[in-house]
Scaffold this motif. Sequence first.
Motif, PDB file in Angstrom:
ATOM      1  N   PRO A 109       0.839  -1.212   0.000  1.00  0.00           N
ATOM      2  CA  PRO A 109       0.000   0.000   0.000  1.00  0.00           C
ATOM      3  C   PRO A 109       0.867   1.252   0.000  1.00  0.00           C
ATOM      4  CG  PRO A 109       0.216  -0.771   2.231  1.00  0.00           C
ATOM      5  CD  PRO A 109       0.960  -1.758   1.345  1.00  0.00           C
ATOM      6  N   ASP A 110       0.265   2.367  -0.327  1.00  0.00           N
ATOM      7  CA  ASP A 110       1.027   3.604  -0.191  1.00  0.00           C
ATOM      8  C   ASP A 110       0.926   4.100   1.251  1.00  0.00           C
ATOM      9  OD1 ASP A 110      -1.439   4.852   0.035  1.00  0.00           O
ATOM     10  OD2 ASP A 110      -1.385   5.735  -1.950  1.00  0.00           O
ATOM     11  N   VAL A 111       1.672   5.131   1.553  1.00  0.00           N
ATOM     12  CA  VAL A 111       1.779   5.628   2.924  1.00  0.00           C
ATOM     13  C   VAL A 111       0.426   6.123   3.439  1.00  0.00           C
ATOM     14  CG1 VAL A 111       2.901   7.355   4.383  1.00  0.00           C
ATOM     15  CG2 VAL A 111       4.207   6.189   2.617  1.00  0.00           C
ATOM     16  N   GLU A 112      -0.363   6.778   2.605  1.00  0.00           N
ATOM     17  CA  GLU A 112      -1.653   7.308   3.050  1.00  0.00           C
ATOM     18  C   GLU A 112      -2.616   6.191   3.441  1.00  0.00           C
ATOM     19  OE1 GLU A 112       0.065   8.658   0.488  1.00  0.00           O
ATOM     20  OE2 GLU A 112       0.547  10.440   1.653  1.00  0.00           O
ATOM     21  N   ILE A 113      -2.624   5.098   2.688  1.00  0.00           N
ATOM     22  CA  ILE A 113      -3.499   3.971   3.028  1.00  0.00           C
ATOM     23  C   ILE A 113      -3.062   3.351   4.352  1.00  0.00           C
ATOM     24  CG2 ILE A 113      -4.179   1.624   2.361  1.00  0.00           C
ATOM     25  CD1 ILE A 113      -4.119   2.610  -0.555  1.00  0.00           C
ATOM     26  N   ALA A 114      -1.757   3.192   4.529  1.00  0.00           N
ATOM     27  CA  ALA A 114      -1.249   2.639   5.783  1.00  0.00           C
ATOM     28  C   ALA A 114      -1.602   3.559   6.955  1.00  0.00           C
ATOM     29  CB  ALA A 114       0.258   2.426   5.699  1.00  0.00           C
ATOM     30  N   MET A 115      -1.471   4.865   6.756  1.00  0.00           N
ATOM     31  CA  MET A 115      -1.834   5.820   7.812  1.00  0.00           C
ATOM     32  C   MET A 115      -3.315   5.712   8.161  1.00  0.00           C
ATOM     33  SD  MET A 115       0.222   9.362   7.146  1.00  0.00           S
ATOM     34  CE  MET A 115      -0.458  10.110   8.614  1.00  0.00           C
ATOM     35  N   PHE A 116      -4.144   5.585   7.146  1.00  0.00           N
ATOM     36  CA  PHE A 116      -5.581   5.477   7.379  1.00  0.00           C
ATOM     37  C   PHE A 116      -5.910   4.221   8.174  1.00  0.00           C
ATOM     38  CE2 PHE A 116      -9.737   3.839   6.067  1.00  0.00           C
ATOM     39  CZ  PHE A 116     -10.544   4.869   6.503  1.00  0.00           C
ATOM     40  N   GLU A 117      -5.365   3.080   7.760  1.00  0.00           N
ATOM     41  CA  GLU A 117      -5.655   1.813   8.432  1.00  0.00           C
ATOM     42  C   GLU A 117      -5.130   1.793   9.865  1.00  0.00           C
ATOM     43  OE1 GLU A 117      -7.604  -0.689   7.472  1.00  0.00           O
ATOM     44  OE2 GLU A 117      -8.087   0.460   5.684  1.00  0.00           O
ATOM     45  N   LEU A 118      -3.892   2.236  10.060  1.00  0.00           N
ATOM     46  CA  LEU A 118      -3.320   2.261  11.401  1.00  0.00           C
ATOM     47  C   LEU A 118      -3.999   3.314  12.272  1.00  0.00           C
ATOM     48  CD1 LEU A 118       0.454   1.857  10.516  1.00  0.00           C
ATOM     49  CD2 LEU A 118      -1.017   0.155  11.616  1.00  0.00           C
ATOM     50  N   GLY A 119      -4.483   4.379  11.640  1.00  0.00           N
ATOM     51  CA  GLY A 119      -5.138   5.468  12.362  1.00  0.00           C
ATOM     52  C   GLY A 119      -6.499   5.110  12.917  1.00  0.00           C
ATOM     53  N   LYS A 120      -7.048   3.982  12.494  1.00  0.00           N
ATOM     54  CA  LYS A 120      -8.333   3.544  13.043  1.00  0.00           C
ATOM     55  C   LYS A 120      -8.208   3.200  14.527  1.00  0.00           C
ATOM     56  CE  LYS A 120     -10.157   1.642   8.731  1.00  0.00           C
ATOM     57  NZ  LYS A 120     -10.528   0.399   8.029  1.00  0.00           N
ATOM     58  N   GLU A 121      -7.007   2.780  14.948  1.00  0.00           N
ATOM     59  CA  GLU A 121      -6.812   2.352  16.334  1.00  0.00           C
ATOM     60  C   GLU A 121      -5.781   3.186  17.084  1.00  0.00           C
ATOM     61  OE1 GLU A 121      -5.760  -1.761  16.167  1.00  0.00           O
ATOM     62  OE2 GLU A 121      -7.459  -2.250  14.894  1.00  0.00           O
ATOM     63  N   ASN A 122      -4.969   3.976  16.366  1.00  0.00           N
ATOM     64  CA  ASN A 122      -3.861   4.705  16.989  1.00  0.00           C
ATOM     65  C   ASN A 122      -3.717   6.086  16.380  1.00  0.00           C
ATOM     66  OD1 ASN A 122      -2.543   2.330  18.465  1.00  0.00           O
ATOM     67  ND2 ASN A 122      -2.648   1.583  16.370  1.00  0.00           N
ATOM     68  N   GLU A 123      -3.019   6.946  17.088  1.00  0.00           N
ATOM     69  CA  GLU A 123      -2.626   8.235  16.524  1.00  0.00           C
ATOM     70  C   GLU A 123      -1.399   7.975  15.650  1.00  0.00           C
ATOM     71  OE1 GLU A 123      -0.818  12.531  17.897  1.00  0.00           O
ATOM     72  OE2 GLU A 123      -1.431  11.086  19.404  1.00  0.00           O
ATOM     73  N   VAL A 124      -1.445   8.388  14.396  1.00  0.00           N
ATOM     74  CA  VAL A 124      -0.356   8.119  13.457  1.00  0.00           C
ATOM     75  C   VAL A 124       0.131   9.425  12.853  1.00  0.00           C
ATOM     76  CG1 VAL A 124       0.325   6.877  11.373  1.00  0.00           C
ATOM     77  CG2 VAL A 124      -1.396   5.894  12.877  1.00  0.00           C
ATOM     78  N   LEU A 125       1.439   9.605  12.841  1.00  0.00           N
ATOM     79  CA  LEU A 125       2.060  10.773  12.220  1.00  0.00           C
ATOM     80  C   LEU A 125       3.096  10.311  11.210  1.00  0.00           C
ATOM     81  CD1 LEU A 125       2.776  12.768  15.500  1.00  0.00           C
ATOM     82  CD2 LEU A 125       0.861  13.116  13.928  1.00  0.00           C
ATOM     83  N   LYS A 126       3.366  11.151  10.221  1.00  0.00           N
ATOM     84  CA  LYS A 126       4.481  10.885   9.304  1.00  0.00           C
ATOM     85  C   LYS A 126       5.763  11.403   9.939  1.00  0.00           C
ATOM     86  CE  LYS A 126       2.492  11.001   4.699  1.00  0.00           C
ATOM     87  NZ  LYS A 126       2.512  11.677   3.406  1.00  0.00           N
ATOM     88  N   ASP A 127       6.848  10.690   9.721  1.00  0.00           N
ATOM     89  CA  ASP A 127       8.141  11.139  10.210  1.00  0.00           C
ATOM     90  C   ASP A 127       8.584  12.365   9.423  1.00  0.00           C
ATOM     91  OD1 ASP A 127      10.580  10.395  11.910  1.00  0.00           O
ATOM     92  OD2 ASP A 127      11.429  10.658   9.900  1.00  0.00           O
ATOM     93  N   ASP A 128       9.328  13.249  10.073  1.00  0.00           N
ATOM     94  CA  ASP A 128       9.790  14.486   9.425  1.00  0.00           C
ATOM     95  C   ASP A 128      10.827  14.242   8.340  1.00  0.00           C
ATOM     96  OD1 ASP A 128       8.374  15.262  11.620  1.00  0.00           O
ATOM     97  OD2 ASP A 128       9.885  16.601  12.417  1.00  0.00           O
TER      98      ASP A 128
END
Length: 105
Positions: free
Chosen positions: A22-41
């Motif tokens: 998956p791309d990063v946005e899809i992974a962020m969306f899926e992981l964000g369902k249960e956790n706070e997710v941020l992109k690394d700087d």
Amino acid sequence: MAQYQIYDVKKPRYVRVNTLKPDVEIAMFELGKENEVLKDDLIPDLLVLPPGTDLRNHPLVTDGSVFMQGKASSMVAAALGPNQDGRLLMHVLHLETKQYILLLL
């Protein structure tokens, strides 16, 4: 025997996105369902989750879409700096399952 003071330092959980899946946005969306997710700087495909987040049985981890990797280990690929036309193949040993994961960056 020397005694050492152990400090309670809580490090974030870093998760690297396998860009062949998956791309990063899809992974962020899926992981964000249960956790706070941020992109690394610094590293575009590295996500930052709260300390102690347990992802061992998360579907994205079990299917190889993301894997838990420290920021220092992720810096290697970023330091090599592949350009848009070039490709970098990275072999990663997944210690928990003792499998090699191939990443195309």
